[in-house]
Design a protein around this motif. Sequence first.
Motif, PDB file in Angstrom:
ATOM      1  N   ARG A   1      -5.582  -2.360 -10.765  1.00 14.08           N
ATOM      2  CA  ARG A   1      -5.637  -2.210  -9.304  1.00 14.08           C
ATOM      3  C   ARG A   1      -5.096  -0.841  -8.907  1.00 14.08           C
ATOM      4  O   ARG A   1      -5.610  -0.210  -7.968  1.00 14.08           O
ATOM      5  CB  ARG A   1      -4.823  -3.324  -8.640  1.00 14.08           C
ATOM      6  CG  ARG A   1      -4.873  -3.317  -7.113  1.00 14.08           C
ATOM      7  CD  ARG A   1      -4.093  -4.511  -6.572  1.00 14.08           C
ATOM      8  NE  ARG A   1      -3.948  -4.464  -5.129  1.00 14.08           N
ATOM      9  CZ  ARG A   1      -4.788  -5.004  -4.267  1.00 14.08           C
ATOM     10  NH1 ARG A   1      -5.862  -5.612  -4.718  1.00 14.08           N
ATOM     11  NH2 ARG A   1      -4.565  -4.936  -2.969  1.00 14.08           N
TER      12      ARG A   1
ATOM     13  N   ASP B   1      -5.831  -9.446  -2.370  1.00 16.32           N
ATOM     14  CA  ASP B   1      -5.237  -9.183  -1.051  1.00 16.32           C
ATOM     15  C   ASP B   1      -5.060 -10.492  -0.276  1.00 16.32           C
ATOM     16  O   ASP B   1      -4.045 -10.682   0.412  1.00 16.32           O
ATOM     17  CB  ASP B   1      -6.122  -8.225  -0.250  1.00 16.32           C
ATOM     18  CG  ASP B   1      -6.081  -6.805  -0.793  1.00 16.32           C
ATOM     19  OD1 ASP B   1      -5.095  -6.466  -1.476  1.00 16.32           O
ATOM     20  OD2 ASP B   1      -7.042  -6.054  -0.552  1.00 16.32           O
TER      21      ASP B   1
ATOM     22  N   SER C   1      -1.550 -11.906   1.007  1.00 20.86           N
ATOM     23  CA  SER C   1      -1.338 -12.160   2.436  1.00 20.86           C
ATOM     24  C   SER C   1      -0.823 -13.568   2.694  1.00 20.86           C
ATOM     25  O   SER C   1      -0.225 -13.839   3.731  1.00 20.86           O
ATOM     26  CB  SER C   1      -2.646 -11.945   3.212  1.00 20.86           C
ATOM     27  OG  SER C   1      -3.572 -12.992   2.962  1.00 20.86           O
TER      28      SER C   1
ATOM     29  N   ARG D   1       0.827  -1.207   0.000  1.00 20.24           N
ATOM     30  CA  ARG D   1       0.000   0.000   0.000  1.00 20.24           C
ATOM     31  C   ARG D   1       0.865   1.262   0.000  1.00 20.24           C
ATOM     32  O   ARG D   1       0.613   2.193  -0.773  1.00 20.24           O
ATOM     33  CB  ARG D   1      -0.925   0.012   1.225  1.00 20.24           C
ATOM     34  CG  ARG D   1      -1.960   1.127   1.120  1.00 20.24           C
ATOM     35  CD  ARG D   1      -2.771   1.336   2.378  1.00 20.24           C
ATOM     36  NE  ARG D   1      -3.796   2.344   2.134  1.00 20.24           N
ATOM     37  CZ  ARG D   1      -3.571   3.651   2.064  1.00 20.24           C
ATOM     38  NH1 ARG D   1      -2.331   4.123   2.245  1.00 20.24           N
ATOM     39  NH2 ARG D   1      -4.553   4.506   1.823  1.00 20.24           N
TER      40      ARG D   1
ATOM     41  N   ASP E   1     -10.450  -7.369  -5.717  1.00 17.59           N
ATOM     42  CA  ASP E   1      -9.318  -6.753  -5.020  1.00 17.59           C
ATOM     43  C   ASP E   1      -9.066  -7.474  -3.701  1.00 17.59           C
ATOM     44  O   ASP E   1      -7.919  -7.722  -3.313  1.00 17.59           O
ATOM     45  CB  ASP E   1      -9.597  -5.270  -4.741  1.00 17.59           C
ATOM     46  CG  ASP E   1      -9.324  -4.390  -5.957  1.00 17.59           C
ATOM     47  OD1 ASP E   1      -8.731  -4.894  -6.925  1.00 17.59           O
ATOM     48  OD2 ASP E   1      -9.708  -3.206  -5.925  1.00 17.59           O
TER      49      ASP E   1
END
Length: 604
Positions: free
Chosen positions: A226, A559, A563, A196, A555
């Motif tokens: 994205r 993520d 992760s 981010r 999205d």
Amino acid sequence: MDGKKLEYKGEEALRELEKLTERTGEVQVNLLKDILMKNKNTEYLNKYMKEPTEVTTFKRLVPVVTYADIQPYIQRIANGEDSSLISGQTITEMLRSSGTSAGEQKLMPSIAEDLDRRTFLYNLIMPIMNQYVPGLDKGKAMYLYFVKSETPTPSGIPTRPVLTSYYKSKHFKCRPPDPFNDYTSPDQAILCTDNRQSMYCQLLAGLVHRHQVLRLGAVFASAFLRAISFLERNWVHLCNDIRTGSLDSTTIVDPGCRTAMSDVLRSPNPLLADEIEAICRCKSWKGILCQLWPRAKYIEAVVTGTMAQYIPALNFYSGGKLPLVCTMYASSECYFGVNLNPLCDPAEVSYTLLPNMGYFEFIPLGDNGRLLLMMDAGNEEEVVPVDKLVDLAHVRPGCYYELVVTTFAVGLYRYRIGDVLQVTGFYNRAPQFRFICRRNVVLSIDTDKTNEEDLHKSVSMAKKLLEPYNALLVEYTSYADTSTIPGHYVLYWEVLHLQHSSTTNGVVSLFDAHLLPECCSTVEESLDYVYRRCRAYDKSVGPLEIRLVGAGTFDALMDLCISQGGSINQYKTPRCIKSAAGLELLNSRVKACFFSPRDPTWIP
């Protein structure tokens, strides 16, 4: 480095390309001899060959393998055994695949020399592009690149995605100044492991340099879109930072990013902030890329294979004014080749395989237009007869093949990459291939077997029905639901309505009655005869279902993958979802469900 030296470097690279492609067969044989000589003492080769340097013996005795076959060797090295199990040189890192194509992450051993080969291919890109788009040394490139944190194996070997390996290497970090590769993003922003913060800083730098940017891009189209989505959510904060000439201390805390961005934001620039704000406040973002970066000449990203799904969205945000450029074909296992006609239509992209990148062989999958995909020739569990393989110099135009590679020094011998390719022609004596699909992405309930390409074609037909409603299919995936009797195909669709006032909780209100069931029927009618027979006559497959999910669902799926160790650079939305966690996430965001008629009106 001055312009004349760079021009010479480019000409030299193109001359080398000509030499390699003129001598494809010779280069391949010599490469295989070199591979066998350097790895002759490995446990793996000695298991099959008494004379590990003989090419004919290699072709006759060494089997075609999948990852499952070599994974035990890789795991032994990861646990501390010697590299000589599979490689004649010391393995310095393990390259981690994204896991989004086949549903699992794989570790691919790598040596220091591999970076030289990857860099060779990277160094061809700009000389090729400069033939078609001159003047790229007169501005900057806003390319959005990202890295992942490293994790060690039990024996301490670092594991990281292939692009992280490159960006952290001296080849990237210590590269000489080059006006053809002048990026808006500071290296510290690219090398920040917080995606981010990295995204924020890279977009901020791109906006600050908006009048100097000549090209836009990311590795995959999905990553670039994205970034646009991120920009939609954060442009107010980005404009504030430009207006004040400083980063918000609560948004960016990474020390490297803060130091790098202090050089980008040298002083307050309210005029630039007002320009960007006026553009971003527009009701429609159609064509916004050309407004924000008015000198941009093209978008570079992979838009072939499953990434073709994103072409309509990219064309929407560019207003259809920016060519979509695919430059290279590569994977975690090996870098393969380049696109020598980069401004061609994305549907016409072909890659020229470079004979010095690895030793390439091919499993035949069908002749001129008849792709025997997912049948015996494409079955991963099947033992492929070695006499069935075709080498690079002897593939035939129009035919389909599955790619098999023997890498230079990382212990992959006759390894099935899993990509299905079609020969489209030759450059000099080097074959050119169109990427068709991944072999092992399939939906199946009964005797039906739907591959990635057929699914994509069917969805592409159905999504045309959305256009009159000013709606866009943003993303999709699929799942074979066998919890019902009979089982049925499920498609998860995320749809963007281009006039936000007509939406309710992320679901287009016009879809309530007939449109989505019609889309279901169109998908079914576009699938192959076996599926239609199972569905209409045998009744062994139930009505196809579309589950409409809320905005931002895919999205969130990305993520989730990141992760769990995936890389944003390498992420590709899985066209067939296999992860239990991924299915749980998708189902938690379903807003509405639609089915095709129980008794289809079309004829199988």
